[in-house]
Motif scaffolding. Sequence first.
Motif, PDB file in Angstrom:
ATOM      1  N   GLY A   1      -1.007   9.664   8.613  1.00 22.53           N
ATOM      2  CA  GLY A   1      -2.137  10.296   7.928  1.00 22.53           C
ATOM      3  C   GLY A   1      -2.004  10.276   6.419  1.00 22.53           C
ATOM      4  O   GLY A   1      -3.011  10.275   5.707  1.00 22.53           O
ATOM      5  N   GLN A   2      -0.759  10.254   5.893  1.00 24.70           N
ATOM      6  CA  GLN A   2      -0.561  10.275   4.457  1.00 24.70           C
ATOM      7  C   GLN A   2      -0.484   8.880   3.845  1.00 24.70           C
ATOM      8  O   GLN A   2      -0.260   8.736   2.653  1.00 24.70           O
ATOM      9  CB  GLN A   2       0.725  11.044   4.123  1.00 24.70           C
ATOM     10  N   CYS A   3      -0.686   7.835   4.658  1.00 23.94           N
ATOM     11  CA  CYS A   3      -0.600   6.461   4.152  1.00 23.94           C
ATOM     12  C   CYS A   3      -1.866   6.034   3.427  1.00 23.94           C
ATOM     13  O   CYS A   3      -1.876   5.027   2.719  1.00 23.94           O
ATOM     14  CB  CYS A   3      -0.308   5.492   5.299  1.00 23.94           C
ATOM     15  N   GLY A   4      -2.982   6.774   3.633  1.00 27.81           N
ATOM     16  CA  GLY A   4      -4.220   6.407   2.945  1.00 27.81           C
ATOM     17  C   GLY A   4      -5.116   5.477   3.740  1.00 27.81           C
ATOM     18  O   GLY A   4      -5.919   4.761   3.150  1.00 27.81           O
ATOM     19  N   GLY A   5      -4.983   5.449   5.051  1.00 28.42           N
ATOM     20  CA  GLY A   5      -5.829   4.586   5.879  1.00 28.42           C
ATOM     21  C   GLY A   5      -5.020   3.530   6.610  1.00 28.42           C
ATOM     22  O   GLY A   5      -3.837   3.280   6.310  1.00 28.42           O
ATOM     23  N   HIS A   6      -5.655   2.886   7.585  1.00 29.91           N
ATOM     24  CA  HIS A   6      -4.965   1.907   8.435  1.00 29.91           C
ATOM     25  C   HIS A   6      -4.474   0.705   7.637  1.00 29.91           C
ATOM     26  O   HIS A   6      -3.379   0.191   7.878  1.00 29.91           O
ATOM     27  CB  HIS A   6      -5.918   1.446   9.544  1.00 29.91           C
ATOM     28  N   PHE A   7      -5.255   0.253   6.652  1.00 27.70           N
ATOM     29  CA  PHE A   7      -4.859  -0.923   5.863  1.00 27.70           C
ATOM     30  C   PHE A   7      -3.558  -0.649   5.111  1.00 27.70           C
ATOM     31  O   PHE A   7      -2.630  -1.460   5.134  1.00 27.70           O
ATOM     32  CB  PHE A   7      -5.980  -1.275   4.878  1.00 27.70           C
ATOM     33  N   TYR A   8      -3.469   0.518   4.451  1.00 27.96           N
ATOM     34  CA  TYR A   8      -2.265   0.850   3.705  1.00 27.96           C
ATOM     35  C   TYR A   8      -1.108   1.190   4.640  1.00 27.96           C
ATOM     36  O   TYR A   8       0.061   0.956   4.310  1.00 27.96           O
ATOM     37  CB  TYR A   8      -2.544   2.011   2.762  1.00 27.96           C
ATOM     38  N   ALA A   9      -1.413   1.735   5.831  1.00 25.28           N
ATOM     39  CA  ALA A   9      -0.356   2.028   6.805  1.00 25.28           C
ATOM     40  C   ALA A   9       0.329   0.740   7.259  1.00 25.28           C
ATOM     41  O   ALA A   9       1.560   0.705   7.404  1.00 25.28           O
ATOM     42  CB  ALA A   9      -0.943   2.769   8.005  1.00 25.28           C
TER      43      ALA A   9
END
Length: 251
Positions: free
Chosen positions: A44-52
């Motif tokens: 959740g703290q990665c900023g979205g699926h793309f950044y994860a």
Amino acid sequence: MQEQSIGAILAAARQSAGLTVAQVGEATRIREAIIQRMEQDDYGQCGGHFYARGHVRAVAKAVGLDPEATVHLFDQQQGGAPVPVRAAAVFQADRTINLPEKRGPNWTMALGVALAIVVVFGMMRVLGGASDQVRTGDVHAASARPSVPPNTPITETPKPSASSKKGMVTVRIKAKRSSYVNVRDAKGRKLFSGTLKAGKSSEWQAEEQVNVLLADASAVSLQVNGKKVKRLGGRGEIVRRSFGPPKPKSR
């Protein structure tokens, strides 16, 4: 059938490499709190699926895993890779296109085009006559035969294979189900890191010792120096084992 989560795989690989969360954060420039959440499968703290996906790739590389194989497994567990946006969806299909109003012929432009054609034609005639006088006697055809000498046969005596050396460890793994496997030698050098597909088998050799990390111990069968290893672990259990060369037979 339960598959080992990406967070558990990242945590196990980090511990196997002897790294702390702070060291991984320093190597990847990702905050320690985010890495700890990722190891608990919280993105959740990665900023979205793309950044994860980018964080998973960076952490996997830092702890010695195959980045592409890890991201591929992450996509499978998260419902697949991001679907690219089709170009047709960006535009409105029912948008009315206003065509310009038809006008009469532009005689001034037509006259200018005709004059340009006459000038170009005249220049081609002049240049064509001059090119007929160019001497071609000094042109030499390139030789069709190659000047490279034929390869000489290799007469070097082949070196003995690694299996003939003493102190070698041979590890063979066969996957019953697709599972993540990490194999390293005694010096920590990576021999293999990735997902071993169901039904596939691979074999590795190294001197002194082979270290194996299994994300799901029950998903594979393992042989060391030709002997099957029994009771590796239960379903979904992360197992780290080290194996040495075969003991010499007593006379």
